[in-house]
Design a protein around this motif. Structure first.
Motif, mmCIF file in Angstrom:
data_model
loop_
_atom_site.group_PDB
_atom_site.id
_atom_site.type_symbol
_atom_site.label_atom_id
_atom_site.label_comp_id
_atom_site.label_asym_id
_atom_site.label_seq_id
_atom_site.Cartn_x
_atom_site.Cartn_y
_atom_site.Cartn_z
ATOM 1 N N ALA A 98 -4.971 -11.899 -3.277
ATOM 2 C CA ALA A 98 -6.038 -12.846 -2.916
ATOM 3 C C ALA A 98 -6.540 -13.514 -4.179
ATOM 4 N N LEU A 99 -6.171 -12.997 -5.245
ATOM 5 C CA LEU A 99 -6.343 -13.562 -6.653
ATOM 6 C C LEU A 99 -5.113 -14.324 -7.183
ATOM 7 N N ASP A 100 -4.262 -14.431 -6.243
ATOM 8 C CA ASP A 100 -2.921 -15.169 -6.721
ATOM 9 C C ASP A 100 -1.987 -14.269 -7.836
ATOM 10 N N MET A 101 -2.125 -13.096 -7.739
ATOM 11 C CA MET A 101 -1.200 -12.274 -8.622
ATOM 12 C C MET A 101 0.142 -11.974 -8.031
ATOM 13 N N LYS A 102 1.004 -11.619 -8.585
ATOM 14 C CA LYS A 102 2.386 -11.014 -8.237
ATOM 15 C C LYS A 102 2.281 -9.721 -8.515
ATOM 16 N N ALA A 103 2.600 -8.777 -7.155
ATOM 17 C CA ALA A 103 2.504 -7.247 -7.061
ATOM 18 C C ALA A 103 3.685 -6.958 -6.797
ATOM 19 N N THR A 104 4.151 -6.042 -7.574
ATOM 20 C CA THR A 104 5.677 -5.481 -6.991
ATOM 21 C C THR A 104 5.647 -3.986 -7.130
ATOM 22 N N VAL A 105 5.936 -3.236 -6.019
ATOM 23 C CA VAL A 105 5.882 -1.875 -5.921
ATOM 24 C C VAL A 105 7.401 -1.352 -6.625
ATOM 25 N N LEU A 106 7.303 -0.951 -7.761
ATOM 26 C CA LEU A 106 8.224 -0.425 -8.466
ATOM 27 C C LEU A 106 8.850 0.933 -7.863
ATOM 28 N N GLN A 107 7.989 1.837 -7.647
ATOM 29 C CA GLN A 107 8.451 3.276 -6.930
ATOM 30 C C GLN A 107 7.494 3.421 -6.081
ATOM 31 N N HIS A 108 8.095 4.186 -4.822
ATOM 32 C CA HIS A 108 6.988 4.564 -3.872
ATOM 33 C C HIS A 108 7.741 6.045 -3.170
ATOM 34 N N GLN A 109 6.784 6.987 -3.463
ATOM 35 C CA GLN A 109 7.028 8.157 -2.923
ATOM 36 C C GLN A 109 6.351 8.692 -1.669
ATOM 37 N N ALA A 110 6.919 8.795 -0.783
ATOM 38 C CA ALA A 110 6.345 9.063 0.554
ATOM 39 C C ALA A 110 5.756 10.632 0.652
ATOM 40 N N GLY A 111 4.507 10.693 1.154
ATOM 41 C CA GLY A 111 4.003 11.979 1.459
ATOM 42 C C GLY A 111 4.412 12.683 2.746
ATOM 43 N N SER A 112 4.103 13.899 2.952
ATOM 44 C CA SER A 112 4.676 14.760 3.914
ATOM 45 C C SER A 112 4.411 14.338 5.298
ATOM 46 N N GLU A 113 3.463 13.607 5.538
ATOM 47 C CA GLU A 113 2.889 12.915 6.731
ATOM 48 C C GLU A 113 3.091 11.569 6.862
ATOM 49 N N ASN A 114 3.400 11.072 8.158
ATOM 50 C CA ASN A 114 3.565 9.785 8.474
ATOM 51 C C ASN A 114 2.458 8.631 7.795
ATOM 52 N N GLY A 115 3.179 7.840 7.108
ATOM 53 C CA GLY A 115 2.092 6.706 6.613
ATOM 54 C C GLY A 115 1.244 7.209 5.386
ATOM 55 N N THR A 116 1.722 8.165 4.934
ATOM 56 C CA THR A 116 1.016 8.570 3.502
ATOM 57 C C THR A 116 1.815 8.425 2.284
ATOM 58 N N VAL A 117 1.242 8.144 1.327
ATOM 59 C CA VAL A 117 2.062 8.206 -0.043
ATOM 60 C C VAL A 117 1.732 8.973 -0.977
ATOM 61 N N GLU A 118 2.508 9.853 -1.749
ATOM 62 C CA GLU A 118 2.106 10.848 -2.527
ATOM 63 C C GLU A 118 1.866 10.089 -4.028
ATOM 64 N N SER A 119 2.662 9.061 -4.312
ATOM 65 C CA SER A 119 2.681 8.509 -5.511
ATOM 66 C C SER A 119 3.438 6.781 -5.460
ATOM 67 N N ALA A 120 2.726 5.879 -6.154
ATOM 68 C CA ALA A 120 3.255 4.656 -6.165
ATOM 69 C C ALA A 120 2.894 3.994 -7.523
ATOM 70 N N ILE A 121 4.207 3.461 -8.073
ATOM 71 C CA ILE A 121 4.062 2.400 -9.379
ATOM 72 C C ILE A 121 4.263 1.047 -9.202
ATOM 73 N N VAL A 122 3.146 0.205 -9.381
ATOM 74 C CA VAL A 122 3.222 -1.020 -9.251
ATOM 75 C C VAL A 122 2.970 -1.791 -10.300
ATOM 76 N N LEU A 123 3.765 -2.969 -10.409
ATOM 77 C CA LEU A 123 3.716 -3.870 -11.382
ATOM 78 C C LEU A 123 3.090 -5.081 -11.001
ATOM 79 N N LEU A 124 2.022 -5.471 -11.843
ATOM 80 C CA LEU A 124 0.999 -6.689 -11.507
ATOM 81 C C LEU A 124 1.076 -7.644 -12.579
ATOM 82 N N GLU A 125 1.397 -8.987 -11.992
ATOM 83 C CA GLU A 125 1.517 -10.062 -12.974
ATOM 84 C C GLU A 125 0.627 -11.247 -12.450
#
Length: 229
Positions: free
Chosen positions: A33-60
């Motif tokens: 919405a703010l015209d920034m570029k967001a890239t998910v560099l790393q995504h570790q899924a959690g034990s349940e469907n649709g969950t995320v344990e950890s995510a690393i995001v690059l914002l520009e």
């Protein structure tokens, strides 16, 4: 301008990994919405469907410093567990931290050593006579990759460089995750009482800082009474 953040549940239960997934969506939506570029560099899924344990995001983009500052800290979600129906706990916490880009993530082709080698496998006389395969080694870390996909040595060199860059990024992100995981576990216990953002319910609506607004209204009323008196 660019910033890297980590959104993590720490050692929190499945409910916290659900909150991480919702916060990740919010961060990506607000950045777009703010015209920034967001890239998910790393995504570790959690034990349940649709969950995320950890995510690393690059914002520009423009204003990224202020945007990241508005998210850094503890995020508080108030809601009934979506995984344990009769669980009484209704307050869940996750953390967002800024990550400094480490030296390992700075890529320079001067640090790469290229070595020509004979391709292996099927290929007829061309493979036996021409050293078209390329091994690329990153000297500071010792990481190496081989490309023998093409008969062109130049093309193999290009592909080896690209693969080595990906491997270096993966290695660096793995180290970053381990480094900041322990930091988050320590700060979680300290910052629970001072969240930067509060969300509520399964629709994950953001709560306004009601406490502060109430205090301001009370102070205004007191000032008005003093003036009347």
């Amino acid at each position: 301008m660019e910033k890297i953040i980590q959104i993590t549940s720490g050692r929190g239960p499945a409910e916290c990994t659900w909150v991480v997934a919702q916060v990740l969506k919010k961060v990506l939506q607000e950045a777009a919405a703010l015209d920034m570029k967001a890239t998910v560099l790393q995504h570790q899924a959690g034990s349940e469907n649709g969950t995320v344990e950890s995510a690393i995001v690059l914002l520009e983009g423009k204003g990224v410093t202020e945007f990241v500052a508005s998210w850094i800290g503890t995020i508080h979600w108030i809601g009934q567990s979506t995984f344990r129906k009769f669980h009484k706990r209704k307050n869940w916490f996750i953390g967002i931290f800024e990550i400094e880009r480490s030296k390992e993530m700075v890529f320079s082709e001067k640090d790469i050593q290229y070595q020509a080698m004979r391709s292996s496998g099927a290929g007829g006389q061309h493979v036996n006579k021409v050293s078209s395969a390329i091994r690329a080694t990153h000297l500071p870390t010792g990481l190496s990759v081989v490309s023998m996909d093409s008969r062109s040595q130049h093309q193999n060199k290009k592909m080896a460089t690209e693969r080595l860059l990906i491997k270096l990024e993966e290695e660096s992100l793995s180290k970053l995750k381990n480094q900041y995981q322990s930091q988050w576990e320590n700060q979680l216990q300290i910052q629970r009482g001072n969240p930067v953002r509060i969300f509520e319910g399964t629709d994950f609506k953001k709560l306004k800082n009601v406490k502060n607004n109430k205090a301001e209204r009370q102070q205004l009323k007191k000032n008005l009474k003093d003036e009347i008196n």
